[in-house]
Scaffold this motif. Structure first.
Motif, PDB file in Angstrom:
ATOM      1  N   LEU A  73     -11.845  19.763  -6.282  1.00 30.67           N
ATOM      2  CA  LEU A  73     -10.367  19.612  -7.484  1.00 30.67           C
ATOM      3  C   LEU A  73      -9.006  19.087  -6.548  1.00 30.67           C
ATOM      4  O   LEU A  73      -7.750  19.128  -7.667  1.00 30.67           O
ATOM      5  N   ASN A  74      -9.304  19.261  -5.377  1.00 33.59           N
ATOM      6  CA  ASN A  74      -7.769  19.007  -4.421  1.00 33.59           C
ATOM      7  C   ASN A  74      -6.996  19.559  -5.023  1.00 33.59           C
ATOM      8  O   ASN A  74      -5.078  19.661  -5.358  1.00 33.59           O
ATOM      9  N   MET A  75      -7.587  21.316  -4.942  1.00 36.17           N
ATOM     10  CA  MET A  75      -6.611  22.387  -5.035  1.00 36.17           C
ATOM     11  C   MET A  75      -6.440  23.914  -3.506  1.00 36.17           C
ATOM     12  O   MET A  75      -6.797  24.133  -4.499  1.00 36.17           O
ATOM     13  N   LEU A  76      -7.086  22.950  -2.708  1.00 35.45           N
ATOM     14  CA  LEU A  76      -6.899  23.824  -1.813  1.00 35.45           C
ATOM     15  C   LEU A  76      -5.238  25.052  -1.567  1.00 35.45           C
ATOM     16  O   LEU A  76      -4.624  24.209  -1.513  1.00 35.45           O
ATOM     17  N   PRO A  77      -5.274  26.156  -1.537  1.00 34.43           N
ATOM     18  CA  PRO A  77      -4.372  26.590  -0.424  1.00 34.43           C
ATOM     19  C   PRO A  77      -3.421  25.989   0.382  1.00 34.43           C
ATOM     20  O   PRO A  77      -4.267  25.451   1.843  1.00 34.43           O
ATOM     21  N   ASN A  78      -2.487  24.904   0.633  1.00 34.91           N
ATOM     22  CA  ASN A  78      -2.131  24.778   1.480  1.00 34.91           C
ATOM     23  C   ASN A  78      -0.164  24.406   1.916  1.00 34.91           C
ATOM     24  O   ASN A  78       0.300  23.909   0.984  1.00 34.91           O
ATOM     25  N   PRO A  79      -0.408  24.943   3.096  1.00 28.76           N
ATOM     26  CA  PRO A  79      -0.976  25.648   3.757  1.00 28.76           C
ATOM     27  C   PRO A  79      -1.677  27.198   3.678  1.00 28.76           C
ATOM     28  O   PRO A  79      -1.413  27.558   2.105  1.00 28.76           O
ATOM     29  N   PRO A  80      -2.912  27.647   3.987  1.00 22.04           N
ATOM     30  CA  PRO A  80      -3.495  26.854   5.096  1.00 22.04           C
ATOM     31  C   PRO A  80      -4.386  26.316   5.761  1.00 22.04           C
ATOM     32  O   PRO A  80      -4.719  25.234   6.319  1.00 22.04           O
ATOM     33  N   GLY A  81      -5.072  25.971   3.794  1.00 21.72           N
ATOM     34  CA  GLY A  81      -6.008  24.670   4.178  1.00 21.72           C
ATOM     35  C   GLY A  81      -5.650  23.209   4.148  1.00 21.72           C
ATOM     36  O   GLY A  81      -4.951  23.349   3.659  1.00 21.72           O
ATOM     37  N   LYS A  97      -7.261  10.383  -2.717  1.00 14.84           N
ATOM     38  CA  LYS A  97      -6.819   9.467  -2.472  1.00 14.84           C
ATOM     39  C   LYS A  97      -6.058   9.906  -3.291  1.00 14.84           C
ATOM     40  O   LYS A  97      -5.053   8.810  -4.251  1.00 14.84           O
ATOM     41  N   MET A  98      -5.792  10.451  -4.813  1.00 16.04           N
ATOM     42  CA  MET A  98      -4.476  10.183  -6.133  1.00 16.04           C
ATOM     43  C   MET A  98      -3.462  10.860  -5.728  1.00 16.04           C
ATOM     44  O   MET A  98      -3.540  11.676  -5.198  1.00 16.04           O
ATOM     45  N   LYS A  99      -2.425  10.014  -6.683  1.00 15.59           N
ATOM     46  CA  LYS A  99      -1.143  10.891  -6.681  1.00 15.59           C
ATOM     47  C   LYS A  99      -1.443  11.423  -7.704  1.00 15.59           C
ATOM     48  O   LYS A  99      -1.767  11.691  -8.395  1.00 15.59           O
ATOM     49  N   PRO A 100      -0.074  12.871  -7.446  1.00 19.94           N
ATOM     50  CA  PRO A 100      -0.153  13.815  -8.043  1.00 19.94           C
ATOM     51  C   PRO A 100      -0.520  13.835  -9.433  1.00 19.94           C
ATOM     52  O   PRO A 100      -1.546  14.337 -10.515  1.00 19.94           O
ATOM     53  N   ASN A 101       0.277  12.657 -10.536  1.00 11.69           N
ATOM     54  CA  ASN A 101       0.361  13.136 -11.211  1.00 11.69           C
ATOM     55  C   ASN A 101      -1.378  11.959 -11.947  1.00 11.69           C
ATOM     56  O   ASN A 101      -1.755  12.207 -13.542  1.00 11.69           O
ATOM     57  N   GLU A 102      -1.463  11.045 -11.284  1.00  5.06           N
ATOM     58  CA  GLU A 102      -3.391  10.823 -11.348  1.00  5.06           C
ATOM     59  C   GLU A 102      -4.383  12.352 -11.488  1.00  5.06           C
ATOM     60  O   GLU A 102      -5.389  12.201 -12.102  1.00  5.06           O
ATOM     61  N   LEU A 103      -3.931  12.704 -10.413  1.00  5.65           N
ATOM     62  CA  LEU A 103      -4.811  13.793 -10.227  1.00  5.65           C
ATOM     63  C   LEU A 103      -4.703  14.977 -11.225  1.00  5.65           C
ATOM     64  O   LEU A 103      -5.259  15.181 -12.267  1.00  5.65           O
ATOM     65  N   GLU A 104      -3.343  15.162 -12.294  1.00  2.00           N
ATOM     66  CA  GLU A 104      -3.091  15.856 -13.088  1.00  2.00           C
ATOM     67  C   GLU A 104      -4.102  15.544 -14.171  1.00  2.00           C
ATOM     68  O   GLU A 104      -4.758  15.894 -15.477  1.00  2.00           O
ATOM     69  N   GLY A 108      -9.183  18.257 -15.460  1.00  2.00           N
ATOM     70  CA  GLY A 108      -9.374  18.948 -17.210  1.00  2.00           C
ATOM     71  C   GLY A 108     -10.454  17.800 -17.782  1.00  2.00           C
ATOM     72  O   GLY A 108     -11.078  18.221 -18.766  1.00  2.00           O
ATOM     73  N   LYS A 109      -9.771  16.738 -17.137  1.00  2.00           N
ATOM     74  CA  LYS A 109     -10.731  15.588 -18.247  1.00  2.00           C
ATOM     75  C   LYS A 109     -11.779  14.812 -17.470  1.00  2.00           C
ATOM     76  O   LYS A 109     -12.946  15.035 -18.391  1.00  2.00           O
ATOM     77  N   ASP A 110     -11.496  14.895 -16.285  1.00  2.41           N
ATOM     78  CA  ASP A 110     -13.251  14.045 -16.151  1.00  2.41           C
ATOM     79  C   ASP A 110     -14.032  15.954 -15.243  1.00  2.41           C
ATOM     80  O   ASP A 110     -15.116  15.333 -15.116  1.00  2.41           O
ATOM     81  N   ALA A 133      -5.514  24.902 -26.644  1.00  4.21           N
ATOM     82  CA  ALA A 133      -5.144  23.225 -27.232  1.00  4.21           C
ATOM     83  C   ALA A 133      -3.926  23.072 -26.414  1.00  4.21           C
ATOM     84  O   ALA A 133      -3.623  21.682 -26.407  1.00  4.21           O
ATOM     85  N   GLU A 134      -3.524  23.476 -25.220  1.00  4.28           N
ATOM     86  CA  GLU A 134      -2.639  23.314 -24.388  1.00  4.28           C
ATOM     87  C   GLU A 134      -3.345  22.096 -23.236  1.00  4.28           C
ATOM     88  O   GLU A 134      -3.080  21.232 -23.808  1.00  4.28           O
ATOM     89  N   SER A 135      -4.581  22.756 -23.175  1.00  2.00           N
ATOM     90  CA  SER A 135      -5.630  21.663 -22.086  1.00  2.00           C
ATOM     91  C   SER A 135      -5.566  20.807 -23.148  1.00  2.00           C
ATOM     92  O   SER A 135      -5.516  19.541 -22.330  1.00  2.00           O
ATOM     93  N   ILE A 136      -6.102  20.316 -24.258  1.00  2.00           N
ATOM     94  CA  ILE A 136      -6.414  19.603 -25.146  1.00  2.00           C
ATOM     95  C   ILE A 136      -4.608  18.030 -25.316  1.00  2.00           C
ATOM     96  O   ILE A 136      -5.003  17.231 -25.219  1.00  2.00           O
ATOM     97  N   LEU A 137      -3.952  18.994 -25.629  1.00  2.00           N
ATOM     98  CA  LEU A 137      -2.328  18.618 -25.109  1.00  2.00           C
ATOM     99  C   LEU A 137      -2.076  17.381 -24.206  1.00  2.00           C
ATOM    100  O   LEU A 137      -1.080  16.146 -24.280  1.00  2.00           O
ATOM    101  N   LEU A 138      -2.796  18.111 -22.883  1.00  2.00           N
ATOM    102  CA  LEU A 138      -2.512  17.385 -21.940  1.00  2.00           C
ATOM    103  C   LEU A 138      -2.565  16.180 -21.678  1.00  2.00           C
ATOM    104  O   LEU A 138      -2.265  15.320 -20.964  1.00  2.00           O
ATOM    105  N   HIS A 139      -3.900  16.261 -22.224  1.00  2.00           N
ATOM    106  CA  HIS A 139      -4.880  15.099 -21.762  1.00  2.00           C
ATOM    107  C   HIS A 139      -5.241  14.144 -23.044  1.00  2.00           C
ATOM    108  O   HIS A 139      -5.292  12.694 -22.765  1.00  2.00           O
ATOM    109  N   GLU A 140      -4.940  14.428 -24.493  1.00  2.00           N
ATOM    110  CA  GLU A 140      -5.294  13.405 -25.153  1.00  2.00           C
ATOM    111  C   GLU A 140      -3.894  13.345 -26.025  1.00  2.00           C
ATOM    112  O   GLU A 140      -3.190  14.178 -26.708  1.00  2.00           O
TER     113      GLU A 140
END
Ligand SMILES: Nc1ncnc2c1ncn2[C@@H]1O[C@H](COP(=O)(O)OP(=O)(O)O)[C@@H](O)[C@H]1O
Ligand SMILES: [Mg+2]
Length: 352
Positions: A73-81, A97-104, A108-110, A133-140
């Protein structure tokens, strides 16, 4: 016994982007770079998942399962990951290779994740309905009230009355909280769901209910699932394919039938040896004598060698590459250089 001439797993696994696969992880390497040492947590993992398929990642604590999931999910704690190598294609697009907004948008959606402890994912000061509902609003593109209606339906889907949408997490039991988390994860019908020990914190009867529900939802929505667990019973009840992890690598990979009925790796043998029967729910991994190697000082050769009763001098000297032993079955073990080599499965209790 050798069923096929050995080949490297990379040749078959390491294919380019291919939309046939919902998830395609290629040669993933994850390190934790600490001040004075480096933890080599994931050391070259590849696997692919088709629509609706479930893969189980199984292995002892410290094998690198959670690090693999977080990297996907490209969500490793960095640092140290740090992701040192690899590509992760979700629906043919490289997450890394995704930009932060694309990743967001993708999360949840894919692709979605469920953690072991539901409270990691739940906000204690928001109602469960608001959180779904928050998750739905974020994507739809829906109104707040529509999203809340959908949230109620989602609760019903995971077996909780929709009227409880206005309650807070602390008003639910552990099993119910995990159902809420699953409702959030599935609210936008992701193509792929990662579940990191989703039932470990629950007691056995509730575990079984949550697993049955996941099985049902997976079929209903056609979701591909990565089930991470140290519980062989969970693997047996939900997975199509199994990847056995040890010291950050997949030491054996195959269909459930390959791995459970014809295990090839001495480590897999160790996992199964003391189990009374292969598919009983709640069968836990029994400790194998010895410890996993220190991930800051991994050996050049086979990481299982110090605990392996078949080990020879040769196992210590070079990196072991995966070899194909059957149509769908791969193993990371050079003992198979000897065509006569086989492990001797004796399941405790089977003859009693
Ligand atoms: N944030 C971190 N910092 C340093 N080391 C970590 C961190 N997270 C995990 N590790 C180490 O990485 C290795 C793999 O851990 P993990 O991915 O959690 O394995 P698993 O989920 O299979 O138990 C372990 O040696 C663990 O101690
Ligand atoms: Mg873990």
């Amino acid at each position: 016994m050798l069923r096929k001439k050995s080949t490297s797993v990379r040749n078959t696994h390491d294919v380019h982007r291919d939309s046939e696969y919902v998830l395609d992880v290629q040669d993933l390497v994850v390190h934790y770079e600490l001040e004075d040492e480096t933890v080599e947590a994931v050391n070259g993992i590849s696997f692919k998942l088709k629509k609706g398929e479930t893969i189980g990642l199984v292995g002892e604590t410290g094998a690198g399962k959670t690090s693999t999931a977080l990297a996907i999910l490209n969500m490793l704690p960095n640092p140290p990951g740090v992701i040192k190598n690899g590509a992760i294609f979700v629906e043919g697009r490289d997450i890394l290779k995704m930009k932060p907004n694309e990743l967001e948008r993708v999360r949840g959606k894919d692709i979605s994740i469920i953690f072991q402890d539901p409270m990691t994912s739940l906000n204690p000061v928001m109602t469960v309905g608001e959180q779904i509902a928050e998750s739905i609003l974020l994507h739809e593109n829906v109104s707040k009230s529509e999203a809340f209606e959908r949230a109620k339906q989602m609760l019903e889907t995971v077996g909780i009355p929709g009227s409880r949408a206005i309650e807070y997490p602390h008003q639910f039991s552990g099993g119910m909280k995990q159902r809420v988390v699953i409702a959030i994860a599935l609210a936008c019908s992701p193509r792929c769901l990662l579940a990191d020990e989703p039932t470990t914190a629950l007691d056995v009867t509730i575990q079984a209910q949550v697993l049955d529900m996941m099985n049902e939802l997976k079929d209903r929505f056609g979701t591909s699932l990565v089930m991470i667990t140290h519980d062989l019973g969970v693997i047996a009840s939900i997975c199509d394919t199994v990847a056995v992890m040890y010291a950050g690598r997949i030491v054996e990979y195959g269909t459930l039938e390959d791995v459970f009925n014809h295990p090839l790796h001495p480590y897999t043998e160790g996992l199964f040896n003391s189990l009374p029967r292969i598919s009983q729910k709640g069968d836990k991994l029994k400790p194998i004598p010895g410890l996993m190697p220190d991930p800051t000082k991994l050996p050049v050769g086979c990481a299982f060698e110090p605990r392996c009763k078949y080990a020879t001098e040769a196992c210590r000297n070079k990196r072991i590459e995966s070899r194909q032993m059957g149509e769908t079955h791969y193993v990371l073990c050079d003992a198979y250089d000897d065509p006569a080599f086989h492990i001797d499965m004796k399941r405790g209790g089977e003859d009693e």
